[in-house]
Design a protein around this motif. Structure first.
Motif, PDB file in Angstrom:
ATOM      1  N   GLU A 177      14.548  -7.144  45.185  1.00  0.00           N
ATOM      2  CA  GLU A 177      13.747  -7.719  45.101  1.00  0.00           C
ATOM      3  C   GLU A 177      13.282  -7.793  44.185  1.00  0.00           C
ATOM      4  OE1 GLU A 177      10.403  -9.742  48.169  1.00  0.00           O
ATOM      5  OE2 GLU A 177      10.943  -7.924  48.056  1.00  0.00           O
ATOM      6  N   ILE A 178      12.656  -9.283  43.393  1.00  0.00           N
ATOM      7  CA  ILE A 178      12.512  -9.860  42.348  1.00  0.00           C
ATOM      8  C   ILE A 178      10.945 -11.245  42.973  1.00  0.00           C
ATOM      9  CG2 ILE A 178      12.368 -11.325  39.937  1.00  0.00           C
ATOM     10  CD1 ILE A 178      15.012 -10.770  39.431  1.00  0.00           C
ATOM     11  N   ARG A 179      10.489 -10.812  42.922  1.00  0.00           N
ATOM     12  CA  ARG A 179       8.870 -11.429  43.221  1.00  0.00           C
ATOM     13  C   ARG A 179       8.484 -12.538  42.110  1.00  0.00           C
ATOM     14  NH1 ARG A 179       5.901  -7.018  46.208  1.00  0.00           N
ATOM     15  NH2 ARG A 179       7.482  -6.087  47.997  1.00  0.00           N
ATOM     16  N   VAL A 180       9.067 -12.569  41.005  1.00  0.00           N
ATOM     17  CA  VAL A 180       8.052 -13.561  39.996  1.00  0.00           C
ATOM     18  C   VAL A 180      10.052 -14.504  39.942  1.00  0.00           C
ATOM     19  CG1 VAL A 180       6.496 -13.131  39.424  1.00  0.00           C
ATOM     20  CG2 VAL A 180       8.753 -12.190  38.111  1.00  0.00           C
ATOM     21  N   ASN A 181       9.343 -15.654  39.227  1.00  0.00           N
ATOM     22  CA  ASN A 181      10.635 -16.421  38.697  1.00  0.00           C
ATOM     23  C   ASN A 181      10.101 -16.764  37.446  1.00  0.00           C
ATOM     24  OD1 ASN A 181      11.599 -17.542  40.881  1.00  0.00           O
ATOM     25  ND2 ASN A 181       9.944 -18.635  41.953  1.00  0.00           N
ATOM     26  N   VAL A 182      11.036 -16.756  36.187  1.00  0.00           N
ATOM     27  CA  VAL A 182      10.726 -17.476  34.626  1.00  0.00           C
ATOM     28  C   VAL A 182       9.822 -18.479  34.729  1.00  0.00           C
ATOM     29  CG1 VAL A 182      11.899 -18.873  32.724  1.00  0.00           C
ATOM     30  CG2 VAL A 182      13.199 -17.214  34.441  1.00  0.00           C
ATOM     31  N   GLY A 183       9.045 -18.320  33.867  1.00  0.00           N
ATOM     32  CA  GLY A 183       8.005 -19.156  34.377  1.00  0.00           C
ATOM     33  C   GLY A 183       6.790 -19.235  34.903  1.00  0.00           C
ATOM     34  N   ASP A 184       6.169 -17.964  35.340  1.00  0.00           N
ATOM     35  CA  ASP A 184       5.352 -18.208  36.527  1.00  0.00           C
ATOM     36  C   ASP A 184       4.532 -17.119  35.698  1.00  0.00           C
ATOM     37  OD1 ASP A 184       6.791 -18.579  38.895  1.00  0.00           O
ATOM     38  OD2 ASP A 184       6.832 -17.020  39.641  1.00  0.00           O
ATOM     39  N   LYS A 185       3.362 -17.104  35.982  1.00  0.00           N
ATOM     40  CA  LYS A 185       2.144 -16.878  35.611  1.00  0.00           C
ATOM     41  C   LYS A 185       1.724 -15.153  36.247  1.00  0.00           C
ATOM     42  CE  LYS A 185      -0.393 -20.001  33.472  1.00  0.00           C
ATOM     43  NZ  LYS A 185      -1.929 -20.955  33.465  1.00  0.00           N
ATOM     44  N   VAL A 186       1.590 -14.371  35.215  1.00  0.00           N
ATOM     45  CA  VAL A 186       1.184 -12.612  36.153  1.00  0.00           C
ATOM     46  C   VAL A 186       0.112 -12.053  35.930  1.00  0.00           C
ATOM     47  CG1 VAL A 186       3.664 -12.650  36.568  1.00  0.00           C
ATOM     48  CG2 VAL A 186       2.918 -11.650  34.596  1.00  0.00           C
ATOM     49  N   LYS A 187      -0.278 -10.994  36.500  1.00  0.00           N
ATOM     50  CA  LYS A 187      -1.378 -10.145  36.332  1.00  0.00           C
ATOM     51  C   LYS A 187      -1.360  -8.630  36.099  1.00  0.00           C
ATOM     52  CE  LYS A 187      -4.426 -13.746  39.268  1.00  0.00           C
ATOM     53  NZ  LYS A 187      -4.730 -13.737  40.178  1.00  0.00           N
ATOM     54  N   ALA A 188      -2.165  -8.321  35.793  1.00  0.00           N
ATOM     55  CA  ALA A 188      -2.036  -7.219  35.478  1.00  0.00           C
ATOM     56  C   ALA A 188      -2.034  -6.338  36.916  1.00  0.00           C
ATOM     57  CB  ALA A 188      -2.492  -6.382  34.845  1.00  0.00           C
ATOM     58  N   GLY A 189      -0.617  -5.219  36.611  1.00  0.00           N
ATOM     59  CA  GLY A 189      -0.509  -5.238  37.775  1.00  0.00           C
ATOM     60  C   GLY A 189       0.018  -5.410  39.392  1.00  0.00           C
ATOM     61  N   GLN A 190       0.570  -6.582  39.347  1.00  0.00           N
ATOM     62  CA  GLN A 190       1.164  -7.336  40.200  1.00  0.00           C
ATOM     63  C   GLN A 190       2.599  -7.212  39.884  1.00  0.00           C
ATOM     64  OE1 GLN A 190       1.423 -11.590  39.234  1.00  0.00           O
ATOM     65  NE2 GLN A 190       3.018 -11.937  40.541  1.00  0.00           N
ATOM     66  N   ILE A 191       3.056  -7.301  41.427  1.00  0.00           N
ATOM     67  CA  ILE A 191       4.687  -6.692  40.930  1.00  0.00           C
ATOM     68  C   ILE A 191       5.707  -7.925  41.356  1.00  0.00           C
ATOM     69  CG2 ILE A 191       6.559  -4.823  42.977  1.00  0.00           C
ATOM     70  CD1 ILE A 191       3.747  -3.725  44.697  1.00  0.00           C
ATOM     71  N   MET A 192       6.522  -6.783  40.197  1.00  0.00           N
ATOM     72  CA  MET A 192       7.159  -8.165  39.730  1.00  0.00           C
ATOM     73  C   MET A 192       8.691  -7.949  40.695  1.00  0.00           C
ATOM     74  SD  MET A 192       6.034  -8.952  35.830  1.00  0.00           S
ATOM     75  CE  MET A 192       6.536  -7.696  35.211  1.00  0.00           C
ATOM     76  N   ALA A 193       9.180  -6.656  40.100  1.00  0.00           N
ATOM     77  CA  ALA A 193      10.346  -6.787  41.351  1.00  0.00           C
ATOM     78  C   ALA A 193       9.439  -5.135  42.388  1.00  0.00           C
ATOM     79  CB  ALA A 193      11.050  -6.251  40.231  1.00  0.00           C
ATOM     80  N   VAL A 194      10.561  -5.125  42.754  1.00  0.00           N
ATOM     81  CA  VAL A 194      11.010  -4.249  43.557  1.00  0.00           C
ATOM     82  C   VAL A 194      12.931  -3.751  44.011  1.00  0.00           C
ATOM     83  CG1 VAL A 194      11.000  -3.295  45.600  1.00  0.00           C
ATOM     84  CG2 VAL A 194       9.856  -5.155  45.765  1.00  0.00           C
ATOM     85  N   LEU A 195      12.186  -2.240  43.016  1.00  0.00           N
ATOM     86  CA  LEU A 195      14.097  -1.266  43.230  1.00  0.00           C
ATOM     87  C   LEU A 195      14.310  -1.028  44.139  1.00  0.00           C
ATOM     88  CD1 LEU A 195      13.028   1.306  40.384  1.00  0.00           C
ATOM     89  CD2 LEU A 195      14.215  -0.436  40.364  1.00  0.00           C
ATOM     90  N   ASP A 196      16.147  -1.031  45.023  1.00  0.00           N
ATOM     91  CA  ASP A 196      16.462  -0.360  45.853  1.00  0.00           C
ATOM     92  C   ASP A 196      15.278   1.124  46.128  1.00  0.00           C
ATOM     93  OD1 ASP A 196      18.131   0.327  47.980  1.00  0.00           O
ATOM     94  OD2 ASP A 196      19.864   0.080  46.562  1.00  0.00           O
ATOM     95  N   THR A 197      15.078   1.054  46.960  1.00  0.00           N
ATOM     96  CA  THR A 197      14.529   2.853  47.638  1.00  0.00           C
ATOM     97  C   THR A 197      14.635   3.187  48.443  1.00  0.00           C
ATOM     98  OG1 THR A 197      13.592   1.572  49.279  1.00  0.00           O
ATOM     99  CG2 THR A 197      12.033   1.519  47.796  1.00  0.00           C
ATOM    100  N   GLU A 198      16.559   2.590  49.062  1.00  0.00           N
ATOM    101  CA  GLU A 198      17.101   3.936  49.644  1.00  0.00           C
ATOM    102  C   GLU A 198      18.304   4.904  48.830  1.00  0.00           C
ATOM    103  OE1 GLU A 198      21.237   3.578  52.100  1.00  0.00           O
ATOM    104  OE2 GLU A 198      20.586   1.998  52.345  1.00  0.00           O
ATOM    105  N   SER A 199      18.614   4.060  47.849  1.00  0.00           N
ATOM    106  CA  SER A 199      19.304   5.213  46.436  1.00  0.00           C
ATOM    107  C   SER A 199      17.988   5.566  46.064  1.00  0.00           C
ATOM    108  CB  SER A 199      19.659   3.712  45.075  1.00  0.00           C
ATOM    109  OG  SER A 199      19.421   3.481  44.777  1.00  0.00           O
ATOM    110  N   LEU A 200      16.828   5.405  45.447  1.00  0.00           N
ATOM    111  CA  LEU A 200      15.754   6.134  44.855  1.00  0.00           C
ATOM    112  C   LEU A 200      15.442   7.859  46.211  1.00  0.00           C
ATOM    113  CD1 LEU A 200      13.212   3.464  43.894  1.00  0.00           C
ATOM    114  CD2 LEU A 200      14.659   5.587  42.905  1.00  0.00           C
TER     115      LEU A 200
END
Length: 77
Positions: A38-61
């Motif tokens: 999952e990608i939780r931000v879009n091009v041009g979004d303002k992000v803050k320090a520590g903000q989750i921007m993407a989630v990895l596939d936890t099943e394969s992890l």
């Protein structure tokens, strides 16, 4: 910041379209290589320090972690 634009008159107002580029950019990298779930931000979004921007596939992890833990148990015997 730089702005590349073109202008025109629209209903008596100046209208501008273009792209604004930030003075600051940041490369984002990961120490692991897994599919992105999952990608939780879009091009041009303002992000803050520590903000989750993407989630990895936890099943394969989880699968890789299980394999590594099993290997450790086998080696410990």
């Amino acid at each position: 910041m730089s702005l590349t634009s073109c202008s025109s008159r629209l209903n008596g107002f100046d209208a501008y379209s273009g792209t604004i580029y930030s003075a600051k950019t940041m490369n984002v990298c990961s120490s692991v290589t897994y599919p992105v779930e999952e990608i939780r931000v879009n091009v041009g979004d303002k992000v803050k320090a520590g903000q989750i921007m993407a989630v990895l596939d936890t099943e394969s992890l989880s699968t890789d972690l299980d394999k590594a833990q099993l290997t450790l148990k086998v080696l410990a015997v």
